[in-house]
Motif scaffolding. Structure first.
Motif, PDB file in Angstrom:
ATOM      1  N   GLN A 153      -4.236   2.722  -7.395  1.00  0.00           N
ATOM      2  CA  GLN A 153      -5.367   3.644  -7.340  1.00  0.00           C
ATOM      3  C   GLN A 153      -6.337   3.266  -6.232  1.00  0.00           C
ATOM      4  O   GLN A 153      -6.862   4.135  -5.524  1.00  0.00           O
ATOM      5  N   THR A 154      -6.543   1.951  -6.049  1.00  0.00           N
ATOM      6  CA  THR A 154      -7.441   1.496  -4.983  1.00  0.00           C
ATOM      7  C   THR A 154      -6.890   1.874  -3.616  1.00  0.00           C
ATOM      8  O   THR A 154      -7.628   2.348  -2.746  1.00  0.00           O
ATOM      9  N   SER A 155      -5.609   1.693  -3.425  1.00  0.00           N
ATOM     10  CA  SER A 155      -4.979   2.056  -2.152  1.00  0.00           C
ATOM     11  C   SER A 155      -5.066   3.553  -1.913  1.00  0.00           C
ATOM     12  O   SER A 155      -5.367   4.011  -0.801  1.00  0.00           O
ATOM     13  N   PHE A 156      -4.810   4.323  -2.955  1.00  0.00           N
ATOM     14  CA  PHE A 156      -4.855   5.778  -2.836  1.00  0.00           C
ATOM     15  C   PHE A 156      -6.266   6.245  -2.501  1.00  0.00           C
ATOM     16  O   PHE A 156      -6.461   7.091  -1.620  1.00  0.00           O
ATOM     17  N   ASP A 157      -7.254   5.680  -3.186  1.00  0.00           N
ATOM     18  CA  ASP A 157      -8.648   6.073  -2.935  1.00  0.00           C
ATOM     19  C   ASP A 157      -9.075   5.727  -1.515  1.00  0.00           C
ATOM     20  O   ASP A 157      -9.789   6.513  -0.863  1.00  0.00           O
ATOM     21  N   ALA A 158      -8.645   4.565  -1.026  1.00  0.00           N
ATOM     22  CA  ALA A 158      -9.002   4.157   0.328  1.00  0.00           C
ATOM     23  C   ALA A 158      -8.338   5.054   1.370  1.00  0.00           C
ATOM     24  O   ALA A 158      -8.952   5.408   2.381  1.00  0.00           O
ATOM     25  N   LEU A 159      -7.102   5.435   1.111  1.00  0.00           N
ATOM     26  CA  LEU A 159      -6.376   6.282   2.057  1.00  0.00           C
ATOM     27  C   LEU A 159      -7.024   7.657   2.176  1.00  0.00           C
ATOM     28  O   LEU A 159      -7.149   8.201   3.280  1.00  0.00           O
ATOM     29  N   PHE A 160      -7.461   8.212   1.043  1.00  0.00           N
ATOM     30  CA  PHE A 160      -8.008   9.568   1.050  1.00  0.00           C
ATOM     31  C   PHE A 160      -9.530   9.591   0.936  1.00  0.00           C
ATOM     32  O   PHE A 160     -10.101  10.586   0.489  1.00  0.00           O
ATOM     33  N   ARG A 161     -10.172   8.521   1.363  1.00  0.00           N
ATOM     34  CA  ARG A 161     -11.626   8.464   1.349  1.00  0.00           C
ATOM     35  C   ARG A 161     -12.189   9.581   2.238  1.00  0.00           C
ATOM     36  O   ARG A 161     -11.867   9.699   3.414  1.00  0.00           O
ATOM     37  N   GLY A 162     -13.017  10.441   1.635  1.00  0.00           N
ATOM     38  CA  GLY A 162     -13.605  11.550   2.380  1.00  0.00           C
ATOM     39  C   GLY A 162     -12.672  12.737   2.544  1.00  0.00           C
ATOM     40  O   GLY A 162     -12.989  13.668   3.298  1.00  0.00           O
ATOM     41  N   LEU A 163     -11.539  12.726   1.844  1.00  0.00           N
ATOM     42  CA  LEU A 163     -10.553  13.803   1.952  1.00  0.00           C
ATOM     43  C   LEU A 163     -10.111  14.264   0.574  1.00  0.00           C
ATOM     44  O   LEU A 163     -10.113  13.485  -0.379  1.00  0.00           O
ATOM     45  N   ASP A 164      -9.737  15.523   0.487  1.00  0.00           N
ATOM     46  CA  ASP A 164      -9.063  16.037  -0.707  1.00  0.00           C
ATOM     47  C   ASP A 164      -7.589  16.195  -0.358  1.00  0.00           C
ATOM     48  O   ASP A 164      -7.253  16.973   0.537  1.00  0.00           O
TER      49      ASP A 164
ATOM     50  N   HIS B 181       0.841  -1.207   0.000  1.00  0.00           N
ATOM     51  CA  HIS B 181       0.000   0.000   0.000  1.00  0.00           C
ATOM     52  C   HIS B 181       0.880   1.264   0.000  1.00  0.00           C
ATOM     53  O   HIS B 181       0.649   2.194  -0.776  1.00  0.00           O
ATOM     54  N   ALA B 182       1.889   1.288   0.887  1.00  0.00           N
ATOM     55  CA  ALA B 182       2.747   2.467   1.008  1.00  0.00           C
ATOM     56  C   ALA B 182       3.497   2.749  -0.292  1.00  0.00           C
ATOM     57  O   ALA B 182       3.536   3.889  -0.766  1.00  0.00           O
ATOM     58  N   LEU B 183       4.086   1.707  -0.873  1.00  0.00           N
ATOM     59  CA  LEU B 183       4.879   1.905  -2.089  1.00  0.00           C
ATOM     60  C   LEU B 183       4.001   2.346  -3.255  1.00  0.00           C
ATOM     61  O   LEU B 183       4.388   3.212  -4.045  1.00  0.00           O
ATOM     62  N   ALA B 184       2.816   1.756  -3.342  1.00  0.00           N
ATOM     63  CA  ALA B 184       1.908   2.130  -4.428  1.00  0.00           C
ATOM     64  C   ALA B 184       1.449   3.576  -4.280  1.00  0.00           C
ATOM     65  O   ALA B 184       1.371   4.326  -5.265  1.00  0.00           O
ATOM     66  N   ILE B 185       1.175   3.978  -3.051  1.00  0.00           N
ATOM     67  CA  ILE B 185       0.714   5.348  -2.805  1.00  0.00           C
ATOM     68  C   ILE B 185       1.827   6.353  -3.104  1.00  0.00           C
ATOM     69  O   ILE B 185       1.593   7.411  -3.707  1.00  0.00           O
ATOM     70  N   LEU B 186       3.043   6.033  -2.720  1.00  0.00           N
ATOM     71  CA  LEU B 186       4.160   6.937  -2.972  1.00  0.00           C
ATOM     72  C   LEU B 186       4.473   7.056  -4.457  1.00  0.00           C
ATOM     73  O   LEU B 186       5.013   8.061  -4.909  1.00  0.00           O
ATOM     74  N   GLU B 187       4.138   6.025  -5.221  1.00  0.00           N
ATOM     75  CA  GLU B 187       4.328   6.100  -6.667  1.00  0.00           C
ATOM     76  C   GLU B 187       3.378   7.104  -7.308  1.00  0.00           C
ATOM     77  O   GLU B 187       3.630   7.581  -8.415  1.00  0.00           O
ATOM     78  N   GLN B 188       2.302   7.437  -6.610  1.00  0.00           N
ATOM     79  CA  GLN B 188       1.342   8.430  -7.112  1.00  0.00           C
ATOM     80  C   GLN B 188       1.778   9.825  -6.685  1.00  0.00           C
ATOM     81  O   GLN B 188       0.989  10.621  -6.174  1.00  0.00           O
TER      82      GLN B 188
ATOM     83  N   GLY C 296      -7.717   7.626  10.649  1.00  0.00           N
ATOM     84  CA  GLY C 296      -8.740   6.585  10.640  1.00  0.00           C
ATOM     85  C   GLY C 296      -8.708   5.757   9.371  1.00  0.00           C
ATOM     86  O   GLY C 296      -8.885   4.527   9.405  1.00  0.00           O
ATOM     87  N   ASN C 297      -8.475   6.418   8.239  1.00  0.00           N
ATOM     88  CA  ASN C 297      -8.405   5.694   6.966  1.00  0.00           C
ATOM     89  C   ASN C 297      -7.227   4.721   6.933  1.00  0.00           C
ATOM     90  O   ASN C 297      -7.311   3.649   6.320  1.00  0.00           O
ATOM     91  N   ILE C 298      -6.136   5.098   7.580  1.00  0.00           N
ATOM     92  CA  ILE C 298      -4.967   4.211   7.636  1.00  0.00           C
ATOM     93  C   ILE C 298      -5.313   2.945   8.401  1.00  0.00           C
ATOM     94  O   ILE C 298      -4.940   1.829   7.991  1.00  0.00           O
ATOM     95  N   GLU C 299      -6.026   3.088   9.498  1.00  0.00           N
ATOM     96  CA  GLU C 299      -6.424   1.913  10.270  1.00  0.00           C
ATOM     97  C   GLU C 299      -7.323   0.998   9.437  1.00  0.00           C
ATOM     98  O   GLU C 299      -7.198  -0.233   9.503  1.00  0.00           O
ATOM     99  N   SER C 300      -8.209   1.593   8.650  1.00  0.00           N
ATOM    100  CA  SER C 300      -9.068   0.788   7.776  1.00  0.00           C
ATOM    101  C   SER C 300      -8.264   0.115   6.672  1.00  0.00           C
ATOM    102  O   SER C 300      -8.519  -1.045   6.308  1.00  0.00           O
ATOM    103  N   LEU C 301      -7.253   0.834   6.149  1.00  0.00           N
ATOM    104  CA  LEU C 301      -6.436   0.297   5.070  1.00  0.00           C
ATOM    105  C   LEU C 301      -5.657  -0.936   5.514  1.00  0.00           C
ATOM    106  O   LEU C 301      -5.385  -1.830   4.697  1.00  0.00           O
TER     107      LEU C 301
END
Length: 370
Positions: free
Chosen positions: A86-97, A4-11, A72-77
């Motif tokens: 993209q799925t990891s990124f969307d889950a991390l920032f769910r409800g956030l910009d 999850h971390a590596l994929a998110i950092l690639e974005q 909270g999103n991190i705990e869910s992730l």
């Protein structure tokens, strides 16, 4: 959570590292660090995981302090399997910009490792191990190994004769030639030929820097930090090299990988980045993946057949992080600027980072923040 971390950092194009106004004020150097930050964190995590460090957990803790919703999103992730970046990124920032999140804690984390690992490891001079002349090793090379070891202990960390003693011990352990280039060393400047340069696997610049030791412990585990403290200026952290090989090592063009095979430690030459089969730089005759023949000297076994394995792997990991992220190029450029006119004018991310640069980066002691 690693994937999850590596994929998110690639974005990295989706992260709001700084706003436009700040970017304009920071200039080119600030923009370069902005580009390097996600890559730096990415490769720090990759190499830390290989070494058994805890930097991945540190990253998630810092990210969680950026926003309560994000925490909270991190705990869910943590409960979700990896599907895609993209799925990891969307889950991390769910409800956030992401544009509304203050990522300073994560940026500060990158600054800390950039400074206390990157800058320190790429300034290998640090405090010199003794004040003896370059070739005075000829005076002690014929002494018994046990006597040399006793003298090393008496000299303490930075005694006047420490360097010549360690050179002599390196001859006893590895032989009278450069393990990288194959050239035979001369013990006296009275004869023409190649003379040994004593290289430290982990640079002496680490000495007296508790923040660097803390970063090493997080990056590679507490055992790595303990071994750095114990072996920093002793036979387990040195080897004799031909001068050009030494320079290319200091510039992170290559490193040493230590692996246990068949109950014994073997050492392998690695280019940075790794490129199997490719020959090393300058006069080095080894190719990426070939074994480095430590311990072939008359007292090889008595002196543990080579440098401390954990230190070799730590240096190689730091070299890979800095080279692959582009951070090494930034540090080298700053060093070149400082060498050009004696003054360095940083444009960087934060006041905290400028304070650290003022203390750590100005290698000549002449640079001034303006």
């Amino acid at each position: 959570m690693e994937r999850h971390a590596l994929a998110i950092l690639e974005q990295n194009n989706l992260w709001n590292w700084r706003d436009t106004k700040q970017n304009q004020a920071l200039g080119n150097q600030g923009a370069k660090f902005q580009v390097a930050t996600p890559k730096l964190l990415y490769f720090l995590i990759v190499e830390s995981q290989r070494l058994g460090g805890e930097l991945l957990d540190h990253f998630w803790r810092q990210l969680g302090t950026c926003d309560e919703k994000l925490k909270g999103n991190i705990e869910s992730l943590k409960q979700e399997d990896f599907v895609s970046a993209q799925t990891s990124f969307d889950a991390l920032f769910r409800g956030l910009d992401p544009k509304n999140v203050n990522f300073n804690p994560v940026l500060d984390m990158a600054v800390e490792y950039f400074t206390h690992l990157g800058v320190v490891f790429m300034n290998p001079g640090g405090r010199k191990s003794g004040t003896s002349t370059e070739f005075s090793v000829s005076e002690v090379v014929n002494e018994e190994t046990d006597k040399l070891l006793q003298q090393v202990n008496k000299e303490g960390d930075f005694g006047k004769r420490k360097q010549e003693l360690l050179k002599a011990l390196s001859f006893r352990r590895d032989g009278d030639f450069c393990l990288l280039t194959g050239v035979e060393f001369m013990h006296s400047k009275k004869k023409p030929g190649f003379y040994p340069a004593l290289a430290h696997i982990i640079p002496n610049s680490v000495h007296g820097k508790p923040d660097t030791l803390k970063c090493i412990a997080m990056f590679a585990g507490p055992a790595a930090s303990d071994e750095v403290m114990h072996h920093l200026n002793n036979i387990g952290n040195v080897m004799n090299m031909e001068l050009n090989a030494h320079t290319s090592y200091d510039n992170f063009h290559w490193g040493i990988e230590a692996k246990e095979e068949g109950g014994e430690v073997k050492y392998f030459f690695r280019t940075v980045p790794t490129n199997p089969g490719i020959r090393g730089p300058v006069f080095i005759t080894l190719r990426d993946g070939e074994e480095i023949q430590f311990g072939k000297g008359p007292e090889g076994k008595k002196l543990n057949n080579g440098p401390t394995p954990r230190l070799c792997n730590l240096q190689l990991a730091v070299a890979r992080v800095l080279k692959l992220s582009g951070a090494a190029d930034i540090i080298l450029e700053w060093k070149d600027l400082a060498d050009d006119d004696g003054y360095y004018r940083p444009f960087i991310a934060s006041e905290e980072f400028c304070d650290m640069l003022d203390a750590k980066l100005f290698l000549s002691g002449r640079a001034v923040v303006v």
